[in-house]
Design an enzyme around this catalytic site. Structure first.
Site, PDB file in Angstrom:
ATOM      1  N   TYR A  64      48.572  56.851  33.899  1.00 48.82           N
ATOM      2  CA  TYR A  64      48.974  57.551  32.674  1.00 48.82           C
ATOM      3  C   TYR A  64      47.956  57.260  31.599  1.00 48.82           C
ATOM      4  O   TYR A  64      47.576  56.107  31.393  1.00 48.82           O
ATOM      5  CB  TYR A  64      50.363  57.119  32.202  1.00 48.82           C
ATOM      6  CG  TYR A  64      51.388  58.182  32.523  1.00 48.82           C
ATOM      7  CD1 TYR A  64      51.288  59.442  31.939  1.00 48.82           C
ATOM      8  CD2 TYR A  64      52.420  57.947  33.426  1.00 48.82           C
ATOM      9  CE1 TYR A  64      52.182  60.442  32.244  1.00 48.82           C
ATOM     10  CE2 TYR A  64      53.326  58.951  33.739  1.00 48.82           C
ATOM     11  CZ  TYR A  64      53.198  60.203  33.133  1.00 48.82           C
ATOM     12  OH  TYR A  64      54.068  61.190  33.440  1.00 48.82           O
ATOM     13  N   GLU A  66      47.855  59.190  28.236  1.00 42.57           N
ATOM     14  CA  GLU A  66      48.049  60.095  27.095  1.00 42.57           C
ATOM     15  C   GLU A  66      47.157  59.664  25.939  1.00 42.57           C
ATOM     16  O   GLU A  66      47.040  58.468  25.655  1.00 42.57           O
ATOM     17  CB  GLU A  66      49.517  60.126  26.678  1.00 42.57           C
ATOM     18  CG  GLU A  66      50.345  60.958  27.645  1.00 42.57           C
ATOM     19  CD  GLU A  66      51.831  60.898  27.380  1.00 42.57           C
ATOM     20  OE1 GLU A  66      52.276  60.050  26.614  1.00 42.57           O
ATOM     21  OE2 GLU A  66      52.553  61.707  27.976  1.00 42.57           O
ATOM     22  N   ASP A 210      37.230  83.637  27.183  1.00 42.15           N
ATOM     23  CA  ASP A 210      37.719  82.996  28.405  1.00 42.15           C
ATOM     24  C   ASP A 210      36.701  83.304  29.497  1.00 42.15           C
ATOM     25  O   ASP A 210      36.638  84.434  30.000  1.00 42.15           O
ATOM     26  CB  ASP A 210      39.107  83.567  28.731  1.00 42.15           C
ATOM     27  CG  ASP A 210      39.674  83.026  30.026  1.00 42.15           C
ATOM     28  OD1 ASP A 210      38.916  82.437  30.818  1.00 42.15           O
ATOM     29  OD2 ASP A 210      40.890  83.212  30.255  1.00 42.15           O
ATOM     30  N   THR A 236      38.293  77.893  33.508  1.00 43.52           N
ATOM     31  CA  THR A 236      38.795  77.053  34.588  1.00 43.52           C
ATOM     32  C   THR A 236      37.581  76.339  35.167  1.00 43.52           C
ATOM     33  O   THR A 236      36.438  76.704  34.882  1.00 43.52           O
ATOM     34  CB  THR A 236      39.471  77.885  35.693  1.00 43.52           C
ATOM     35  OG1 THR A 236      38.587  78.934  36.086  1.00 43.52           O
ATOM     36  CG2 THR A 236      40.789  78.464  35.233  1.00 43.52           C
ATOM     37  N   LYS A 239      36.314  77.968  39.752  1.00 46.88           N
ATOM     38  CA  LYS A 239      35.835  79.257  40.283  1.00 46.88           C
ATOM     39  C   LYS A 239      34.330  79.133  40.541  1.00 46.88           C
ATOM     40  O   LYS A 239      33.940  78.371  41.415  1.00 46.88           O
ATOM     41  CB  LYS A 239      36.201  80.377  39.307  1.00 46.88           C
ATOM     42  CG  LYS A 239      37.731  80.537  39.155  1.00 46.88           C
ATOM     43  CD  LYS A 239      38.100  81.732  38.310  1.00 46.88           C
ATOM     44  CE  LYS A 239      39.593  81.961  38.265  1.00 46.88           C
ATOM     45  NZ  LYS A 239      40.273  81.256  37.146  1.00 46.88           N
ATOM     46  N   ARG A 245      40.582  72.264  40.762  1.00 44.47           N
ATOM     47  CA  ARG A 245      41.457  73.218  40.080  1.00 44.47           C
ATOM     48  C   ARG A 245      41.842  72.642  38.712  1.00 44.47           C
ATOM     49  O   ARG A 245      42.409  71.549  38.643  1.00 44.47           O
ATOM     50  CB  ARG A 245      42.707  73.404  40.953  1.00 44.47           C
ATOM     51  CG  ARG A 245      43.600  74.539  40.593  1.00 44.47           C
ATOM     52  CD  ARG A 245      44.372  74.975  41.805  1.00 44.47           C
ATOM     53  NE  ARG A 245      43.460  75.660  42.705  1.00 44.47           N
ATOM     54  CZ  ARG A 245      43.216  76.970  42.658  1.00 44.47           C
ATOM     55  NH1 ARG A 245      43.827  77.729  41.788  1.00 44.47           N
ATOM     56  NH2 ARG A 245      42.376  77.524  43.503  1.00 44.47           N
TER      57      ARG A 245
END
Ligand code: DSN
Length: 425
Positions: A64, A66, A210, A236, A239, A245
């Site tokens: 974790y 954050e 984008d 992203t 691609k 991903r």
């Protein structure tokens, strides 16, 4: 045949899973065989390197973290901080941006963070219509973007099937948007980000580009970059960038703080540190000359595949391609996109159905198919293979005969055997 490093890597991975869960181990092997024995032509997919895969499957999944490097809400973050810093520094080197946030879990969440950083519910936002090449998160009525903002979709021209910049300028002067979203998921031509930014800035709007599909080309300078013109650039990482991903957002310096707050705590909680480590590895790969050659080959392959399909009589949206993808318009009276996708699938060729501009069919059926070259290029295929693939696609689409599809599948097997990707299986 001698085992390759790929064989050993995947055999060890599948054996480890098999000890605990034979069903998932079978599914993993099945997917590897599907990849190995088929032609992957989905424009948004690619094959990551074993190094990227290894980072994804690492102990950093447990952590974790954050917050951001040096300012976390959990102890024990010294090594995940290294990963996130490297990912950020390499992304900045790749795209020459002022600031980057590498935490978004996906492209959709990257876009959501920009909306949160820039807009209030009810604000006027422009996005390219989905059936003209846009994306769900650019304002589709069923998506949070379409439900939250007053969306005005812009279109391509009927004659050229390229973005209608003049109509966009007229719309901007009339509706004065808060944000113009540009970029696409099914648009085969160069996007003029500079012109879109000028249109936006004339009416006081911000711009989010984008570049999920074209990030690889932008990174190596083979597509004009939106970074100098647009306040926000999202992408992203899986691609053309050939990473894990996930998503990320770049922005100009004055928006850095608002963006970071929008990603966390605005949209997300704990970042996926194993994925961020894998993003860092993928960015290191993308900074090499070998990656630039790869992207050049993706573009050459797309041009050759597109020209070969046109020579065989297929009509391509906009009459060609400048990037890694193309769309065959199968015609309102022709075989539907859905049927074409299914039929090609039976022949071992994976594509996706797609609407074409001014389509009369619903998106689930569509009158087109979208084809891309990133994944087959990662296997090492070149122009000769593209010509062969065009003729295989042509045979399948023109024949109603299952025996023909089965025969094409044999030829696909022959072709793919010569270009293994994840070891022999
Ligand atoms: N679903 C992706 C694509 O295929 O282009 C976009 O999110």
């Amino acid at each position: 045949m001698n085992a390759t490093p790929g064989d050993r890597f995947f055999s060890a991975l599948e054996a480890t899973v098999r000890e605990v869960d034979p069903q998932i181990a079978e599914a993993l092997l099945g997917e590897r065989q599907r990849i190995d024995r088929g032609l992957e032509l989905i424009a948004s997919e690619n094959f990551v390197s074993p190094a990227v895969l290894a980072a994804m499957g690492s102990v950093m999944t447990n952590k974790y973290a954050e917050g951001y490097p040096g300012k976390r809400y959990y102890g024990g973050c010294e090594f995940v901080d290294v990963a996130e810093e490297l990912a950020r520094e390499r992304a900045k080197q790749l795209f020459h941006c002022d600031h980057v946030n590498v935490q978004p879990h996906s492209g959709a969440q990257a876009n959501m963070a920009v909306y949160l950083a820039t807009c209030q519910p009810g604000d006027v936002v422009f996005g390219m219509d989905l059936s003209h090449g846009g994306h769900l998160t650019h304002g589709h009525p069923l998506n949070y973007s379409g439900k939250t903002f007053q969306i005005h979709p812009y279109l391509v021209r009927r004659d050229t099937e390229t973005i209608d910049y003049d109509a966009l300028r007229d719309m901007a002067r009339q509706y004065r948007p808060k944000l113009i979203v540009c970029g696409a998921s099914a648009y085969p031509r160069i996007i003029d980000f500079e012109t879109i930014a000028a249109i936006a800035h004339e009416v006081g709007a911000l711009v989010m580009a984008d570049i999920a599909h074209i990030a690889g080309m932008v990174a190596v300078g083979l597509h004009p970059s939106p970074v100098p013109h647009c306040e926000f650039v999202t992408t992203t990482t899986h691609k053309t960038l050939r990473g894990p991903r996930g998503g990320m957002v770049m922005c100009q310096a004055p928006f850095a703080e608002a963006l970071d707050k929008a990603v966390f705590p605005g949209v997300q909680g704990g970042p996926l540190m194993h994925i961020i480590a894998a993003k860092a590895v993928a960015f290191a790969e993308a900074l090499t000359p070998a990656y630039r050659s790869y992207i050049q080959q993706v573009l050459t392959n797309a041009r050759v595949l597109c020209e070969s399909l046109m020579e065989l009589g297929w009509r391509m949206v906009s009459g060609g391609t400048d990037n890694h993808l193309m769309l065959i318009n199968l015609g309102a009276d022709g075989i539907s996109g859905k049927k074409a996708e299914e039929r090609l699938g039976l022949a071992g060729i994976t594509v996706n159905k797609n609407t074409v501009p001014f389509d009369t069919r619903k998106p689930y059926i569509g009158s087109g198919i979208r084809i891309g070259t990133p994944a087959v290029t990662s296997r090492g295929m070149g122009p000769d293979e593209m010509r062969r693939i065009a003729s295989l696609i042509d045979r399948v689409l023109r024949s109603e005969d299952e025996a023909v599809w089965a025969e094409v599948k044999q030829q696909v097997l022959e072709l793919t055997r010569a270009f293994p990707i994840y070891g022999s299986c």
